[in-house]
Design an enzyme around this catalytic site. Structure first.
Site, PDB file in Angstrom:
ATOM      1  N   GLU A 151       0.840  -1.184   0.000  1.00  0.00           N
ATOM      2  CA  GLU A 151       0.000   0.000   0.000  1.00  0.00           C
ATOM      3  C   GLU A 151       0.882   1.244   0.000  1.00  0.00           C
ATOM      4  OE1 GLU A 151      -3.415   0.079  -0.342  1.00  0.00           O
ATOM      5  OE2 GLU A 151      -2.507   1.983  -0.808  1.00  0.00           O
ATOM      6  N   LYS A 206       8.342  -1.514  -1.654  1.00  0.00           N
ATOM      7  CA  LYS A 206       7.605  -0.815  -0.607  1.00  0.00           C
ATOM      8  C   LYS A 206       8.576  -0.244   0.431  1.00  0.00           C
ATOM      9  CE  LYS A 206       4.860   0.692   2.292  1.00  0.00           C
ATOM     10  NZ  LYS A 206       3.749   1.595   2.270  1.00  0.00           N
ATOM     11  N   CYS A 262       5.348   4.555   9.610  1.00  0.00           N
ATOM     12  CA  CYS A 262       5.976   3.825   8.501  1.00  0.00           C
ATOM     13  C   CYS A 262       7.453   4.094   8.310  1.00  0.00           C
ATOM     14  CB  CYS A 262       5.254   4.175   7.214  1.00  0.00           C
ATOM     15  SG  CYS A 262       3.485   4.038   7.365  1.00  0.00           S
TER      16      CYS A 262
END
Ligand code: UGA
Length: 453
Positions: A151, A206, A262
């Site tokens: 994502e 990612k 993150c």
């Protein structure tokens, strides 16, 4: 998942969680009570919930009924054991894989949505395939395909990022499964934006996308310090370098340091992988991005103490913004936490305001309850929750802006200045105020990355 349901009314999406309170909150009649504050999310949920979007705690049944299962659990940094402080804790991913292995029926496509270290898909595959060999009556019919579909949305702009993504990444070696997932996205994403890769490339993309983004912030924050030392202005430097197409203008805002769930976690994860694969120099290179971020946060609190004549003991400071960025109520790894803790350690009295973060969350993050009023007890720090900006500023010696909420751009400084104790300072780490307005109101301004001639 809500956006998938919104865009694909013919696909039934069931979001399951073991946590009943959270599922209840997702099912709450009042959409302003959803557990996550995200602009536009309430409208998406309003359109799809009850139609083809369901929230439930019936995990086993939902897995059994599903053609595709998205694993979307958190993967925090390990706090103990091997790799503590850097490696991701995969226990929830593993638990999910085991539950899928136990409950799935027929052919199931398992999609890694959580951000994972490279080669985690191999572990998920091993767990799933082991179940095919176990003594379930239907094990002969049980098959799995594992895909990685990381994502890239950012909090605060999640709905826009999902509806108009720069790209969708699907990693996998089973082309039928890859196309099944690509079909879902192709309902609203242009075909050239759907990238298909090997599993490992997708997982690594990612982690490294976040590492590159965080690196830009640490780079520009280091430039801000150079600006202050030399008399340059980081906003001008940022515009000048951002106009180079090869560099680009985004992610060049100097600030109090990056936060969020993150960047730090993913870079440390990358660092751990590099060490694991015998690449210590590469590990140190990326580790420095996180170190510089810690340095930036400490630098802000040290600087503030220095400007206030070397001491903040007993002084009242207003903190505007506690979320890690605007348009979210998320405070994970927010720079406001470390900066507030540093100031409390110095004996400051903090009045903290944020339009979306509540007092309870701040108490959890600071590890201490709020006081009703600010009273300096033997020089130790304390904090209170301010319901309004005016409340926060009453009697304050300084105000420190840490989150770029729009409402902080529109403050009437001429009116607010009188509430503060002179000589009063405004420390703006997010470039949200107009310096002329501050000086006209009789306040002293310090802006991040602004050097004086
Ligand atoms: C980040 C990435 O931007 C997403 O692409 C990614 O999908 C997501 O992590 C994730 O891995 O889930 P997020 O953490 O939600 O998204 O927020 P960002 O907008 O990236 O902001 C992170 C931090 O950097 C914030 O504290 C923000 O204030 C700071 N920042 C950002 C700056 O200081 N300057 C900038 O120019 C941009």
């Amino acid at each position: 998942m809500a956006v998938i349901a919104d865009r694909c009314p013919d696909i039934e999406v069931t979001v399951v969680d073991l946590n009943e309170t959270r599922i209840d909150a997702w099912n709450h009649k009042d959409l302003s009570e959803l557990p996550i504050y995200e602009p536009g999310l309430d409208d998406v949920v309003a359109r799809a919930r009850g139609r083809n979007l369901f929230f439930s705690t019936a995990v086993d049944e939902a897995i059994a009924a599903a053609d595709m299962v998205f694993i979307s659990v958190n993967t925090p940094t390990k706090t103990k054991g091997i790799g503590a402080g850097q490696a991701s804790d995969l226990r929830w991913v593993e638990a999910c894989a085991r539950q899928v292995a136990e409950c799935a029926k027929g052919h199931t496509i398992v999609v890694e949505k959580s951000t994972l270290p490279v080669r985690t898909a191999a572990a998920i595959k091993a767990i799933l395939h082991a179940s095919q060999r176990q003594s379930r009556a239907d094990s002969a019919l049980l098959t799995f395909s594992v895909l990685s579909n990381p994502e890239f949305l950012a909090e605060g702009t999640a709905i826009r990022d999902l509806e108009q993504p720069d790209r969708v990444l699907i990693g996998g070696d089973d082309s039928i499964a890859v196309e099944a997932l690509a079909d879902i996205y192709s309902r609203w994403v242009q075909p050239e934006k759907i990238l298909r890769t090997k599993l490992w490339s997708s997982e690594l993309s990612k982690l490294t996308a976040n590492a590159f983004l965080a690196q830009r912030i640490s780079s520009i924050n280091s430039v801000a310090a150079i600006c202050e030392a030399t008399g340059a202005d980081v906003r001008e430097v940022s515009r000048a370098i951002g106009s180079d197409r090869r560099i680009g203008s985004e992610f060049l805002h100097a600030g109090p340091g990056f936060g969020g769930s993150c960047f730090q976690k993913d870079i440390l994860n990358l660092v751990y992988l590099c060490r694991h694969f015998g690449l210590p120099e590469v590990a140190s290179y990326w580790e420095q991005v996180v170190e510089l971020n810690n340095w930036q946060q400490n630098r802000i609190s040290r600087l503030l103490v220095n400007k206030l004549f070397g001491t903040v003991t007993g002084k009242k400071l207003a903190i505007l913004g506690f979320a890690f960025k605007a348009n979210t109520n998320d405070t994970r790894e927010s720079p406001a936490i470390r900066i507030s803790l540093d100031l409390l350690e110095e004996g400051a009295q903090l009045a903290i305001h944020d339009p979306k973060v509540d007092s309870h969350q701040i108490a959890l993050d600071l590890g201490r309850p709020p006081s009703e009023e600010l009273v300096s007890l033997k020089g130790s720090g304390s904090w209170m929750f301010a319901k309004s900006v005016a409340d926060a500023l009453k009697g304050a010696d300084a105000v420190l802006i840490l989150t770029e909420w729009d409402q902080y751009r529109e403050l009437d400084w001429a009116g607010l200045a009188g509430l503060m104790r002179a000589p009063a300072w405004v420390f703006d780490t997010r470039s949200v105020v107009d310096p002329a307005q501050i000086t006209d109101a009789g306040l002293i301004i310090w802006r991040l990355g602004e050097g004086k001639d």
